[in-house]
Design an enzyme around this catalytic site. Sequence first.
Site, PDB file in Angstrom:
ATOM      1  CD  GLU A   7      -0.202  -1.500   2.978  1.00  0.00           C
ATOM      2  OE1 GLU A   7       0.791  -2.105   2.547  1.00  0.00           O
ATOM      3  OE2 GLU A   7      -1.023  -2.004   3.751  1.00  0.00           O
ATOM      4  CG  ASP A  80      -0.457  -2.469   6.671  1.00  0.00           C
ATOM      5  OD1 ASP A  80       0.692  -2.817   6.330  1.00  0.00           O
ATOM      6  OD2 ASP A  80      -0.759  -1.289   6.902  1.00  0.00           O
ATOM      7  CG  ASP A  82      -5.153  -3.716   9.536  1.00  0.00           C
ATOM      8  OD1 ASP A  82      -5.013  -3.830   8.295  1.00  0.00           O
ATOM      9  OD2 ASP A  82      -5.016  -2.641  10.134  1.00  0.00           O
ATOM     10  CD  GLU A  84      -9.328   0.448   6.206  1.00  0.00           C
ATOM     11  OE1 GLU A  84      -9.670   1.305   5.375  1.00  0.00           O
ATOM     12  OE2 GLU A  84     -10.127  -0.095   6.994  1.00  0.00           O
ATOM     13  CE1 TYR A 305      -0.147  -2.530   9.949  1.00  0.00           C
ATOM     14  CE2 TYR A 305      -1.726  -3.779  11.242  1.00  0.00           C
ATOM     15  CZ  TYR A 305      -1.450  -2.843  10.273  1.00  0.00           C
ATOM     16  OH  TYR A 305      -2.481  -2.205   9.621  1.00  0.00           O
ATOM     17  NE  ARG A 307      -3.218   2.098  11.205  1.00  0.00           N
ATOM     18  CZ  ARG A 307      -2.248   2.437  10.376  1.00  0.00           C
ATOM     19  NH1 ARG A 307      -1.486   1.491   9.853  1.00  0.00           N
ATOM     20  NH2 ARG A 307      -2.035   3.692  10.065  1.00  0.00           N
ATOM     21  CG  HIS A 352      -2.219  -8.271  13.971  1.00  0.00           C
ATOM     22  ND1 HIS A 352      -2.232  -9.185  12.958  1.00  0.00           N
ATOM     23  CD2 HIS A 352      -3.201  -7.372  13.697  1.00  0.00           C
ATOM     24  CE1 HIS A 352      -3.188  -8.849  12.087  1.00  0.00           C
ATOM     25  NE2 HIS A 352      -3.783  -7.757  12.523  1.00  0.00           N
TER      26      HIS A 352
END
Length: 905
Positions: A7, A80, A82, A84, A305, A307, A352
């Site tokens: 991204e 990523d 997650d 999103e 990561y 988040r 995570h």
Amino acid sequence: MNLVIVESPAKAKTINKYLGSDYKVVASFGHIRDLPPKDGSVDPDQDFLMIWEVDGRSEKHVKEIMKEVKGAERVFLATDPDREGEAISWHVREVLEQRKALKGVEVKRVTFNEITKNAVLEAMANPRELNREMVDAYLARRALDYLVGFTLSPVLWRKLPGSRSAGRVQSVALRLVCEREAEIEVFRAQEYWSVVAEMTTKAGDKFNASLTQLDGKKLGKMDLKDQAAAARAVAAIEAGQGRYAVAELEKKTVKRHPQPPFTTSTLQQEASRKLGFSASRTMQVAQRLYEGVDIGGETQGLITYMRTDGVQISREAVGAARGLIGRDYGDKYVPEVPRAYSTKAKNAQEAHEAVRPTDLFRRPKDVARTLEPDQLKLYELIWKRTVASQMESALLDQTAADITTPDRTVTLRATGSIVAFDGFLTLYQESRDEPAEDDESRLLPPMAKGDAMGLGTVTPNQHFTQPPPRYSEASLVKKLEELGIGRPSTYASILQVLQDRDYVRLDKRRFVPEDRGRMVTAFLSNFFERYVQYNFTAELENQLDDISGGRIDYKQVLRDFWNHFHSAIDGTKDLTITQVLDALDADLGPHFFPETEDGKNPRACPTCGTGRLGLKLGRNGGFIGCSNYPECRYTRPLAVPTDGDGAEGGLPDGGTRELGRDPGTGLPVTVRKGPYGYYIQLGEAVSKEEKPKRVSLPKGVSPGDIELERALALLSLPREIGSDPESGEPVTAGIGRFGPYVKRGATYVNIPKDEDVLSIGMNRAMDLLATKKGSAAKAVGAHPKSGKPITLHKGRFGPYVQHDGVRANLKKDMDADSVSIEQAVELLDAKGPAKGAKGKKTAAKKAPAKKAAANGEEKTAVAKKPAAKKAAAKKAPAKKPAAKKAAPKKTAAADDGQSPPWKAD
């Protein structure tokens, strides 16, 4: 050839170095499509059909990706890990499939929790399919946010002028801030006293002890209500002179355990407390640490990561931490059993690891030269917290002694503690939002039960109860997490949106609701109470988790929500402004018009004496006004008048105070209250065309304290300070629309708040003007295509980047001190070609209509310029009367998205 799609360009740059020549890594620059900000993008009447749009900037990135897909055998979606990230990958695959770019190409999904060579290679060796349940959870959240934002916001605009938008989560966060402010406003401080006595051991050691029992009864915190009660207590203590002894002595050893590694929310909280970072700033810096920085010529991801709501870390990381602790601090700091943590937060997914360094042996001092200052601060915070979480507990020896007379009429207690073994405290100690009331970090002298104690000075201390503190960013994030509202990745954007909408402001790093925010909260609480309830919002988060876990169909969640929500919207169609005002006045009235001690009517107008004060709505929001308008024009902001402050900042009649007469003209000089604050006026208005001279009252000057001499000096502004020694131009000082300033020619510079516009001298004025002149461009780097420099400037509307005549403002979430070349290029490309670019813009051809996807869930369109002819109106979620004129476009973007800081839009 294998194509890897991530991204962000920074992440692409790092990963590209880990993979061989058979791989090409490209960036999507965040989401490549989104719901267009207009009615009809989510259609409940068609089973929540979602219309997606690829905007102009994203279209360029899509074409880049399509060009690279040609000739590729496999495509790896490596966004990523997650929801999103899963959604970004899903959008990329959907668009490529709709454009028939994936024929004969295998598409796989890969995820990694850290951007290190081993993690990336392991992920590439174990690809998987896209997780449909995670995508469904994203679709549900996006649809919910859209339906709330684009259905409720127009109701606010119509019924509550001055409002900006409403959001599914932002409105609940705003309610928290407003309710806390209401608690503070109605709070009344209560007086109470405590008594401390100085005691002396036989050895002559002195220490303090507090009164805990009087007349044989235990004292509560508020039992000594006034000075007279405290004086009686002092007399009782002094009456026991020569008879005090240790009646009870308690010694114990307690353990203090380390905190777990960081989640997203605890990282934001600690970074706010220790470093003074906003939640947005914390996530920006963490993103760069995650995506990688150059270490010794090789790009390395420094943290996992960021988040996450998990507090667990991998066994390898635990082993590395224990090895480092034993080597650097000694075996006594290594606990016998490795520590394992589990989260206590509601709705935690724990998908995570916690936020931790990718290599614990990479100490902060080892990377200090490579990292920017803020990056180093945050990395050091994460490193210390992670290492400390695996260290031995601290041991504290605590002592409590009760000292009393033989008849136990008076009992005094002394407490103290000392760190017997510092354990994890040698490295890290968590900060608090509020300081502790009692500080027991002191050591008592040696004593034993029965030891006689001498009495020294006895001191009574006056105290007042304190209102609950306003929320800081850290404490608000903590509260949202405790209530199960929002997700780790949403907190930063929620807090930013509240400030961007002017619903709240930060004052001394504490959230204060603006009048606009209070009105919105009161409106929603009265007419949409269900949707700002804490448990309702938390339950929706639980349902999103159930969708992600495959336990419930996301369309059913949307149907259940929309049926109730649509009915609530329909219930406001016939709502009048008068009804809204009556409801808001009843709700907010007790806070803005508290009962007075003298029994006077708090709603009596101080100007006309006969009118009733109440809430009014204006173009820019709410205010308090008189019922006798327009005969009486008394107004004041939405605020509770404080004692001694009067209804209007000390103005005796609530609007005007005469200071005296101007010696030159004989006209009256008055201080008044206007819609934009207090000001000084000379004389009275003769007509609309002939207005009297006025000047704004500088900030920090009380309208109740200003005297005639200073007022006349302000009216004489602007004043000439001197002449520029180089150009000869006059240098003047005055007060303008944006406050006090110094001016030379066309150059204006604001005077700092702590300096006086009436006394500023020539040397200081030239220093300020030189600062303005010296705010020259800062080099960002060379443009990768033209090779010409990209520079960073400070402009009237904020920082911007410039290249070859093209300027682009930085986004609000960007830090001017750390803007990267990739970010600058992206902003400039979005503004169009440079001045020297050849060729003309070709008119965009109308894109052929895309067929709906087979599952009937979404459509995609490429954004294009508005056509000359009126397009057929799409069906809106909530029916609206047809507009006769084109109204100014309002955008009520769903404000609760989980967009990363670098997102292209």
